[in-house]
Design a protein around this motif. Structure first.
Motif, PDB file in Angstrom:
ATOM      1  N   VAL A   1      24.145   3.463  25.238  1.00 45.10           N
ATOM      2  CA  VAL A   1      24.137   4.886  24.926  1.00 45.10           C
ATOM      3  C   VAL A   1      24.782   5.148  23.569  1.00 45.10           C
ATOM      4  O   VAL A   1      24.173   5.769  22.702  1.00 45.10           O
ATOM      5  CB  VAL A   1      24.867   5.692  26.017  1.00 45.10           C
ATOM      6  CG1 VAL A   1      24.991   7.158  25.607  1.00 45.10           C
ATOM      7  CG2 VAL A   1      24.159   5.549  27.353  1.00 45.10           C
ATOM      8  N   ALA A   2      26.024   4.664  23.396  1.00 48.21           N
ATOM      9  CA  ALA A   2      26.749   4.960  22.162  1.00 48.21           C
ATOM     10  C   ALA A   2      27.883   3.957  21.986  1.00 48.21           C
ATOM     11  O   ALA A   2      28.357   3.370  22.954  1.00 48.21           O
ATOM     12  CB  ALA A   2      27.316   6.375  22.186  1.00 48.21           C
ATOM     13  N   ALA A   3      28.307   3.786  20.730  1.00 49.74           N
ATOM     14  CA  ALA A   3      29.437   2.923  20.425  1.00 49.74           C
ATOM     15  C   ALA A   3      30.228   3.520  19.275  1.00 49.74           C
ATOM     16  O   ALA A   3      29.686   4.282  18.458  1.00 49.74           O
ATOM     17  CB  ALA A   3      28.978   1.512  20.069  1.00 49.74           C
ATOM     18  N   ILE A   4      31.511   3.146  19.222  1.00 47.15           N
ATOM     19  CA  ILE A   4      32.390   3.647  18.178  1.00 47.15           C
ATOM     20  C   ILE A   4      33.298   2.528  17.713  1.00 47.15           C
ATOM     21  O   ILE A   4      33.787   1.736  18.521  1.00 47.15           O
ATOM     22  CB  ILE A   4      33.193   4.871  18.689  1.00 47.15           C
ATOM     23  CG1 ILE A   4      33.974   5.532  17.558  1.00 47.15           C
ATOM     24  CG2 ILE A   4      34.086   4.493  19.854  1.00 47.15           C
ATOM     25  CD1 ILE A   4      34.517   6.911  17.938  1.00 47.15           C
ATOM     26  N   SER A   5      33.513   2.449  16.409  1.00 47.08           N
ATOM     27  CA  SER A   5      34.345   1.401  15.852  1.00 47.08           C
ATOM     28  C   SER A   5      35.814   1.637  16.192  1.00 47.08           C
ATOM     29  O   SER A   5      36.189   2.693  16.696  1.00 47.08           O
ATOM     30  CB  SER A   5      34.164   1.348  14.335  1.00 47.08           C
ATOM     31  OG  SER A   5      34.536   2.587  13.752  1.00 47.08           O
ATOM     32  N   TRP A   6      36.650   0.654  15.865  1.00 43.12           N
ATOM     33  CA  TRP A   6      38.043   0.692  16.297  1.00 43.12           C
ATOM     34  C   TRP A   6      38.786   1.913  15.776  1.00 43.12           C
ATOM     35  O   TRP A   6      39.654   2.466  16.447  1.00 43.12           O
ATOM     36  CB  TRP A   6      38.757  -0.582  15.851  1.00 43.12           C
ATOM     37  CG  TRP A   6      38.922  -0.687  14.357  1.00 43.12           C
ATOM     38  CD1 TRP A   6      38.043  -1.190  13.451  1.00 43.12           C
ATOM     39  CD2 TRP A   6      40.052  -0.243  13.591  1.00 43.12           C
ATOM     40  NE1 TRP A   6      38.535  -1.096  12.181  1.00 43.12           N
ATOM     41  CE2 TRP A   6      39.769  -0.523  12.235  1.00 43.12           C
ATOM     42  CE3 TRP A   6      41.270   0.348  13.926  1.00 43.12           C
ATOM     43  CZ2 TRP A   6      40.669  -0.229  11.229  1.00 43.12           C
ATOM     44  CZ3 TRP A   6      42.165   0.643  12.915  1.00 43.12           C
ATOM     45  CH2 TRP A   6      41.861   0.360  11.582  1.00 43.12           C
ATOM     46  N   ASN A   7      38.437   2.381  14.587  1.00 37.25           N
ATOM     47  CA  ASN A   7      39.139   3.533  14.011  1.00 37.25           C
ATOM     48  C   ASN A   7      38.317   4.812  14.065  1.00 37.25           C
ATOM     49  O   ASN A   7      38.715   5.833  13.508  1.00 37.25           O
ATOM     50  CB  ASN A   7      39.521   3.242  12.568  1.00 37.25           C
ATOM     51  CG  ASN A   7      38.311   3.061  11.673  1.00 37.25           C
ATOM     52  OD1 ASN A   7      37.176   2.998  12.139  1.00 37.25           O
ATOM     53  ND2 ASN A   7      38.546   2.978  10.366  1.00 37.25           N
ATOM     54  N   GLY A   8      37.174   4.760  14.731  1.00 34.32           N
ATOM     55  CA  GLY A   8      36.329   5.941  14.843  1.00 34.32           C
ATOM     56  C   GLY A   8      35.484   6.218  13.625  1.00 34.32           C
ATOM     57  O   GLY A   8      34.757   7.210  13.586  1.00 34.32           O
ATOM     58  N   GLY A   9      35.549   5.335  12.634  1.00 32.51           N
ATOM     59  CA  GLY A   9      34.844   5.588  11.387  1.00 32.51           C
ATOM     60  C   GLY A   9      33.343   5.387  11.461  1.00 32.51           C
ATOM     61  O   GLY A   9      32.597   5.925  10.625  1.00 32.51           O
ATOM     62  N   SER A  10      32.909   4.631  12.436  1.00 30.44           N
ATOM     63  CA  SER A  10      31.477   4.365  12.586  1.00 30.44           C
ATOM     64  C   SER A  10      31.065   4.629  14.022  1.00 30.44           C
ATOM     65  O   SER A  10      31.768   4.242  14.955  1.00 30.44           O
ATOM     66  CB  SER A  10      31.155   2.907  12.239  1.00 30.44           C
ATOM     67  OG  SER A  10      31.442   2.631  10.888  1.00 30.44           O
ATOM     68  N   THR A  11      29.930   5.277  14.171  1.00 34.61           N
ATOM     69  CA  THR A  11      29.394   5.544  15.505  1.00 34.61           C
ATOM     70  C   THR A  11      27.908   5.202  15.528  1.00 34.61           C
ATOM     71  O   THR A  11      27.229   5.272  14.493  1.00 34.61           O
ATOM     72  CB  THR A  11      29.572   7.011  15.920  1.00 34.61           C
ATOM     73  OG1 THR A  11      28.980   7.856  14.928  1.00 34.61           O
ATOM     74  CG2 THR A  11      31.041   7.368  16.070  1.00 34.61           C
ATOM     75  N   TYR A  12      27.430   4.827  16.685  1.00 33.17           N
ATOM     76  CA  TYR A  12      26.024   4.464  16.860  1.00 33.17           C
ATOM     77  C   TYR A  12      25.538   5.067  18.170  1.00 33.17           C
ATOM     78  O   TYR A  12      26.283   5.132  19.144  1.00 33.17           O
ATOM     79  CB  TYR A  12      25.857   2.941  16.892  1.00 33.17           C
ATOM     80  CG  TYR A  12      26.146   2.299  15.568  1.00 33.17           C
ATOM     81  CD1 TYR A  12      27.446   1.944  15.223  1.00 33.17           C
ATOM     82  CD2 TYR A  12      25.138   2.062  14.646  1.00 33.17           C
ATOM     83  CE1 TYR A  12      27.734   1.374  13.997  1.00 33.17           C
ATOM     84  CE2 TYR A  12      25.417   1.491  13.416  1.00 33.17           C
ATOM     85  CZ  TYR A  12      26.719   1.149  13.103  1.00 33.17           C
ATOM     86  OH  TYR A  12      26.991   0.592  11.895  1.00 33.17           O
ATOM     87  N   TYR A  13      24.272   5.476  18.167  1.00 30.11           N
ATOM     88  CA  TYR A  13      23.688   6.118  19.340  1.00 30.11           C
ATOM     89  C   TYR A  13      22.294   5.581  19.598  1.00 30.11           C
ATOM     90  O   TYR A  13      21.569   5.203  18.673  1.00 30.11           O
ATOM     91  CB  TYR A  13      23.594   7.631  19.127  1.00 30.11           C
ATOM     92  CG  TYR A  13      24.915   8.312  18.904  1.00 30.11           C
ATOM     93  CD1 TYR A  13      25.432   8.498  17.625  1.00 30.11           C
ATOM     94  CD2 TYR A  13      25.680   8.758  19.985  1.00 30.11           C
ATOM     95  CE1 TYR A  13      26.651   9.108  17.420  1.00 30.11           C
ATOM     96  CE2 TYR A  13      26.900   9.381  19.794  1.00 30.11           C
ATOM     97  CZ  TYR A  13      27.376   9.547  18.515  1.00 30.11           C
ATOM     98  OH  TYR A  13      28.588  10.160  18.317  1.00 30.11           O
TER      99      TYR A  13
END
Length: 121
Positions: free
Chosen positions: A48-60
């Motif tokens: 569904v979605a992912a987020i990098s360790w610092n929130g700087g990158s997201t994927y959907y």
């Protein structure tokens, strides 16, 4: 070792919103890429979605892009999934996951037990 506990699922009418939470315990939450997956009855689990360790990158996934938003609060060891404009096809058990590696190719190491989201047609 990381333990993940999801919450916030429920029954919501089409067009409505829900916010899922995933609380992590254990070591070094901020080191992990966090993700949400879902599995509908009789279907395979899907990203569904992912987020990098610092929130700087997201994927959907394409199916939720523009409707769902993933975020994280490392101070609270929690990742969220805000779901808007829900559709009956969003009905599924939603799982939180933690992993590492490249965000384009995550090795998912830890999984929660899931929380059910139901959107009646």
């Amino acid at each position: 070792q990381v333990q993940l506990v999801e919450s916030g699922g429920g029954l919501v009418q089409a067009g409505g919103s829900l916010r899922l939470s995933c609380a992590a315990s254990g070591r070094s939450f901020s080191m992990y890429i966090m993700g949400w997956f879902r599995q509908a009855l009789g279907k395979e689990r899907e990203f569904v979605a992912a987020i990098s360790w610092n929130g700087g990158s997201t994927y959907y996934s394409d199916s939720v892009k523009g409707r769902f938003t993933i975020s994280r609060d490392n101070a609270k060891n929690t990742v969220y999934l805000q779901m808007n404009s829900l559709k009956p096809e969003d009905t599924a058990n939603y799982y939180c996951a933690a992993g590492g590696g490249d965000i384009a190719n995550v090795q998912w190491d830890y999984w929660g037990q899931g929380t059910q989201v139901t959107v009646p047609s």
